[in-house]
Design a protein around this motif. Sequence first.
Motif, PDB file in Angstrom:
ATOM      1  N   GLN A  77       0.845  -1.192   0.000  1.00 33.68           N
ATOM      2  CA  GLN A  77       0.000   0.000   0.000  1.00 33.68           C
ATOM      3  C   GLN A  77       0.881   1.243   0.000  1.00 33.68           C
TER       4      GLN A  77
ATOM      5  N   PHE B 150       0.752   4.697   0.024  1.00 34.35           N
ATOM      6  CA  PHE B 150       0.052   5.965   0.243  1.00 34.35           C
ATOM      7  C   PHE B 150       0.990   6.995   0.879  1.00 34.35           C
ATOM      8  N   SER B 151       1.517   6.638   2.052  1.00 32.48           N
ATOM      9  CA  SER B 151       2.270   7.616   2.845  1.00 32.48           C
ATOM     10  C   SER B 151       3.558   8.048   2.152  1.00 32.48           C
TER      11      SER B 151
ATOM     12  N   SER C 110      -0.015  11.808   8.206  1.00 34.67           N
ATOM     13  CA  SER C 110      -1.389  12.090   8.638  1.00 34.67           C
ATOM     14  C   SER C 110      -2.092  12.933   7.588  1.00 34.67           C
TER      15      SER C 110
ATOM     16  N   TRP D  59       7.035   3.836   4.637  1.00 34.32           N
ATOM     17  CA  TRP D  59       6.273   2.969   5.562  1.00 34.32           C
ATOM     18  C   TRP D  59       5.495   1.902   4.814  1.00 34.32           C
TER      19      TRP D  59
ATOM     20  N   SER E 209       4.375  -1.290   4.055  1.00 36.00           N
ATOM     21  CA  SER E 209       4.513  -2.577   4.735  1.00 36.00           C
ATOM     22  C   SER E 209       4.598  -3.735   3.746  1.00 36.00           C
TER      23      SER E 209
ATOM     24  N   GLU F 284      -4.945  10.464  17.331  1.00 39.68           N
ATOM     25  CA  GLU F 284      -5.332  11.867  17.496  1.00 39.68           C
ATOM     26  C   GLU F 284      -6.225  12.290  16.324  1.00 39.68           C
TER      27      GLU F 284
ATOM     28  N   ARG G 156       8.204  19.564  12.460  1.00 37.28           N
ATOM     29  CA  ARG G 156       7.423  18.699  11.561  1.00 37.28           C
ATOM     30  C   ARG G 156       6.119  19.382  11.151  1.00 37.28           C
TER      31      ARG G 156
ATOM     32  N   GLN H 176       4.561   8.156  19.973  1.00 38.02           N
ATOM     33  CA  GLN H 176       3.281   8.495  19.348  1.00 38.02           C
ATOM     34  C   GLN H 176       3.364   9.832  18.610  1.00 38.02           C
TER      35      GLN H 176
ATOM     36  N   GLY I  90       5.326   7.546  12.440  1.00 40.75           N
ATOM     37  CA  GLY I  90       6.071   6.393  11.924  1.00 40.75           C
ATOM     38  C   GLY I  90       7.559   6.391  12.270  1.00 40.75           C
TER      39      GLY I  90
HETATM   40  C1  LIG Z   1       4.159   0.017  11.261  1.00 43.96           C
HETATM   41  C2  LIG Z   1       3.587   0.944  10.224  1.00 43.96           C
HETATM   42  C3  LIG Z   1       3.060   0.425   9.069  1.00 43.96           C
HETATM   43  C4  LIG Z   1       2.579   1.277   8.077  1.00 43.96           C
HETATM   44  N1  LIG Z   1       2.143   0.739   6.889  1.00 43.96           N
HETATM   45  C5  LIG Z   1       1.812   1.580   5.875  1.00 43.96           C
HETATM   46  C6  LIG Z   1       1.539   1.079   4.572  1.00 43.96           C
HETATM   47  O1  LIG Z   1       1.605  -0.130   4.317  1.00 43.96           O
HETATM   48  N2  LIG Z   1       1.241   1.961   3.591  1.00 43.96           N
HETATM   49  C7  LIG Z   1       1.173   3.301   3.813  1.00 43.96           C
HETATM   50  O2  LIG Z   1       0.870   4.031   2.903  1.00 43.96           O
HETATM   51  N3  LIG Z   1       1.433   3.815   5.035  1.00 43.96           N
HETATM   52  C8  LIG Z   1       1.767   2.988   6.055  1.00 43.96           C
HETATM   53  N4  LIG Z   1       2.081   3.503   7.290  1.00 43.96           N
HETATM   54  C9  LIG Z   1       2.071   4.961   7.456  1.00 43.96           C
HETATM   55  C10 LIG Z   1       1.063   5.475   8.453  1.00 43.96           C
HETATM   56  O3  LIG Z   1      -0.209   5.504   7.907  1.00 43.96           O
HETATM   57  C11 LIG Z   1       1.569   6.858   8.900  1.00 43.96           C
HETATM   58  O4  LIG Z   1       2.714   6.627   9.691  1.00 43.96           O
HETATM   59  C12 LIG Z   1       0.559   7.615   9.697  1.00 43.96           C
HETATM   60  O5  LIG Z   1      -0.492   8.026   8.868  1.00 43.96           O
HETATM   61  C13 LIG Z   1       1.166   8.821  10.404  1.00 43.96           C
HETATM   62  O6  LIG Z   1       1.929   9.604   9.546  1.00 43.96           O
HETATM   63  P1  LIG Z   1       3.393  10.055   9.944  1.00 43.96           P
HETATM   64  O7  LIG Z   1       4.149   8.871  10.368  1.00 43.96           O
HETATM   65  O8  LIG Z   1       3.920  10.886   8.844  1.00 43.96           O
HETATM   66  O9  LIG Z   1       3.183  10.971  11.240  1.00 43.96           O
HETATM   67  P2  LIG Z   1       2.793  12.514  11.261  1.00 43.96           P
HETATM   68  O10 LIG Z   1       1.687  12.768  10.314  1.00 43.96           O
HETATM   69  O11 LIG Z   1       4.014  13.312  11.174  1.00 43.96           O
HETATM   70  O12 LIG Z   1       2.191  12.622  12.732  1.00 43.96           O
HETATM   71  C14 LIG Z   1       3.012  12.436  13.873  1.00 43.96           C
HETATM   72  C15 LIG Z   1       2.104  12.427  15.085  1.00 43.96           C
HETATM   73  O13 LIG Z   1       1.532  13.706  15.238  1.00 43.96           O
HETATM   74  C16 LIG Z   1       0.209  13.626  15.703  1.00 43.96           C
HETATM   75  N5  LIG Z   1      -0.686  14.297  14.744  1.00 43.96           N
HETATM   76  C17 LIG Z   1      -0.578  14.322  13.398  1.00 43.96           C
HETATM   77  N6  LIG Z   1      -1.551  15.035  12.862  1.00 43.96           N
HETATM   78  C18 LIG Z   1      -2.310  15.483  13.873  1.00 43.96           C
HETATM   79  C19 LIG Z   1      -3.492  16.287  13.968  1.00 43.96           C
HETATM   80  N7  LIG Z   1      -4.091  16.788  12.889  1.00 43.96           N
HETATM   81  N8  LIG Z   1      -3.993  16.528  15.196  1.00 43.96           N
HETATM   82  C20 LIG Z   1      -3.393  16.043  16.304  1.00 43.96           C
HETATM   83  N9  LIG Z   1      -2.280  15.294  16.269  1.00 43.96           N
HETATM   84  C21 LIG Z   1      -1.753  15.019  15.074  1.00 43.96           C
HETATM   85  C22 LIG Z   1      -0.067  12.157  15.898  1.00 43.96           C
HETATM   86  O14 LIG Z   1       0.223  11.799  17.225  1.00 43.96           O
HETATM   87  C23 LIG Z   1       0.913  11.488  14.979  1.00 43.96           C
HETATM   88  O15 LIG Z   1       1.240  10.177  15.410  1.00 43.96           O
HETATM   89  C24 LIG Z   1       2.571   2.667   8.279  1.00 43.96           C
HETATM   90  C25 LIG Z   1       3.093   3.188   9.459  1.00 43.96           C
HETATM   91  C26 LIG Z   1       3.616   2.348  10.413  1.00 43.96           C
HETATM   92  C27 LIG Z   1       4.202   2.973  11.640  1.00 43.96           C
END
Ligand SMILES: Cc1cc2nc3c(=O)[nH]c(=O)nc-3n(C[C@H](O)[C@H](O)[C@H](O)COP(=O)(O)OP(=O)(O)OC[C@H]3O[C@@H](n4cnc5c(N)ncnc54)[C@H](O)[C@@H]3O)c2cc1C
Lengths: 398, 381
Positions: free
Chosen positions: A126, A128-129, A135, A159, A161, A385, B266, B335, B339
Amino acid sequence: MNFDIDPADVAFREEVRAFLRESLPADIAERNKRGFHFLRDDMREWTKILNRKGWSGPNWPSEWGGPGWSPVRQFIFEDECFMAGAPWIDTAGFKMIGPVIMSFGSEEMKREFGPRILNGDVFWGQGFSEPNAGSDLGSLTTRAVREGDEYVINGRKIWTSYVESADVIFMLVKTDPEAKQRGISMLLVDKNAPGITIRPIIDIGEGYSLNEVFFDDVRTPVKYLVGEEGKGWSYAKHLLDLERAFSAEWPRNKRNLEQLRAMAGRARAGGERLIDSPGFAARLAQLDVDLQALEWLTLRALYERKGGNTLPVGSLLKVRGSELLQKIGEMQVEALGDYGAYFYDDPHATPAGDMNWPPGPDYAPGVVADYMYRRATTVYGGANEVQRTIIARSFLEL
Amino acid sequence: MDFQLTQEQQMLKDSARRFLEDNCAFEARGSVIGNGGFDVGHWNTFAELGWLGMSLPEEYGGLGGSAIETALLMEEFGRVLCIEPYWAVAVLAAQTIVASGDQDKAGSILPALVAGEACPVVAHGEPDARGMLSYVTTSAVPAGPGNWTLKGNKSMVIGGNVADRFIVSARTSGAPSDQTGITLFLVDRSVPGVKLHDVRLIDNRWCADIDLADVQVAEADVLGTVGGGYAALDTGHAHATVGLCAEAVGVMEKALWITRDYLKTRKQFGVTLSSFQALQHRMSEMLIELELSRGMVHKALSTMNASPEVRQLALSAAKVHVGRSGKFVCGQSIQLHGGIGVTEEYVIGHHFKRMTTIEYALGSSHFHLEQLAAMERKRVA
Ligand SMILES: Cc1cc2nc3c(=O)[nH]c(=O)nc-3n(C[C@H](O)[C@H](O)[C@H](O)COP(=O)(O)OP(=O)(O)OC[C@H]3O[C@@H](n4cnc5c(N)ncnc54)[C@H](O)[C@@H]3O)c2cc1C
Ligand SMILES: Cc1cc2nc3c(=O)[nH]c(=O)nc-3n(C[C@H](O)[C@H](O)[C@H](O)COP(=O)(O)OP(=O)(O)OC[C@H]3O[C@@H](n4cnc5c(N)ncnc54)[C@H](O)[C@@H]3O)c2cc1C
């Protein structure tokens, strides 16, 4: 309201159990009960076994070639499979991209992928990210430019998987850089296409399932555009909704709690069993209460799905289910005592399939690896969140 | 009361921070992990800086400091996630030796320890003890006049992979949980019958599991008195517990600031993560938990010279609080990183891992809460 259980569903549970006793290979079950990442080969083999029985795609209606089970039967089936140690069937294929293809894809695309998904012949990543779109998926920047009957893709996903053992990546790309969400399309891309580079990322459980994927002039045929150009965002939302309906991870939570009980009955502390400590038992009981609440909300969600409910139940389940997974994991690590600090290698990652494990009880390997990896449950599939914001906006109208 | 550091203490803290950040930072750990968590160069520097004898009496070559100095150093070790076995050797083993009252042995071992030449560690833990200090099933059976035979298993002996000798607790009389009847023996790592199994821990420190199969020891190897080992263990572990809690404060505090900085840079949804009130409040809670834990370390330090009972209550309370706060602060640090937080490459997950191992070392918060609960029952009865 009527909470009686249909005797036919009880009989169905028995049927599933009997099937699992006969058909689930013992070595696969043993591997999957440990917390290490699953093996793709196990998943493939199990999907084929299910398909021979006509039970592949438990959430698929019969017109797609699935068994066409009612929600409660899907629930029973997943529960029994998971408790028996069966591998997850490929979530990305069966619960995400599969339904999207079957709902929005071309006839050709349905014919090409439907049967292959059902038989475990195609696995998915997948995509997407992105590094700067986690987020906030809407701000992704990977570009796809149409050239004749091909799209040319440039950009970077992260990310992703299990993409290392995937066959096809379903991804979101920008086809119109000007428009924000309207400019996003969903494409399928051969994982082995030239120009794709995969960089492994090791997680804090020291396991490998995460990747960064680089796209450098990668080409994919236009027939691999899912649905219409520019509509990728709405397909993605559809797919994420589907994902979240299962995100309570009820079977996993249940199995982990069972495992915790077994550990508490065997582990000893100061001369007595852990379960004989009233404080430990009370905390275990509290987790069971949480689990029951999750079960009944999940059941309600499955039943109400048809009626189209307004409660953002997927988000509710995601938040609590992921938290419960972490809490149970925490108590499992606690139950290990000293051995919760020991690093256990994944025995299945070695060619011999056998390691000189550090000392400790036979149930120790994999527990901490899973606990560490599951810190991500409150992040992936939409950070908790963000789920809370969705609940506040969509239902509480804040 | 005065919460201000003295000039000497401030200097100790500053120089420790400087050295550790320059030499023992997370990014530099790779080769040290490969070497079993030990770097001779670092260890020699610890000795030169006086850290190995910081809280030991001057008569043994120490600098005469107290548990406060230990705590200051441990907090700094925590900030950089130092994996060197300072705590095992210079705190737990050294303080146990002092507390044994065995001046001859203290006089022969401690100056060498302070100089970085001797490396003893305590081999006391057993898998079923889980924090119960008196729980010892390893046995010492008389074998002719003045000789003993040791039999049993010791688990998670931190630094055991590099130790030159062990302070082994064994039962010379009584039942597994009795406080009387525990004797400490000094056992060389090369003595026949000692089988070491080196294990890397999830936080990348190293320990050894030890099988003692008919190990022969003599009267001269007894540390302190026969049957009187408990009090020494209790005091040694008191120093070790408060040191561990102080380390936890360092682990948490650094995690908190790393996370604060990350939120300020970030961007998602066109704004920095730090602009989300949900996250601001979370960070505030993390700071509250951290500073309350620090308060518990201060309280515990204030009881180090009190009776063992009073001291133990304060230590248990500190361990409970640190366990809860640590899980929260370091868990939320992951958290809020999203990721990147769950990757092995990035530092924040390692703060969480270290907190996890601290939580279950020397009795989990659950164990210590039960000790306090038993105390509550006595109070009410
Ligand atoms: C083990 C694992 C497997 C994954 N597998 C896949 C995959 O197969 N395919 C894929 O596409 N993606 C995958 N992901 C990606 C996953 O969907 C993203 O990590 C997730 O959406 C968060 O994005 P980020 O890591 O960029 O964190 P960020 O968007 O930078 O956010 C960091 C933290 O900030 C906080 N935050 C963010 N936005 C807000 C808001 N609006 N309000 C309040 N708090 C907020 C939350 O606590 C969040 O955890 C995976 C991630 C992990 C960790
Ligand atoms: C028993 C009692 C005694 C008091 N005594 C005195 C007194 O002696 N003198 C005096 O001057 N006042 C007094 N007060 C008033 C008190 O200071 C106010 O009630 C208080 O400041 C909150 O103001 P408010 O009630 O208008 O609530 P609001 O300001 O309307 O806030 C309501 C709730 O919204 C939330 N909230 C508000 N702002 C934010 C924000 N920025 N971010 C997130 N959440 C927010 C909080 O949960 C808050 O509780 C008293 C109040 C009580 C209940």
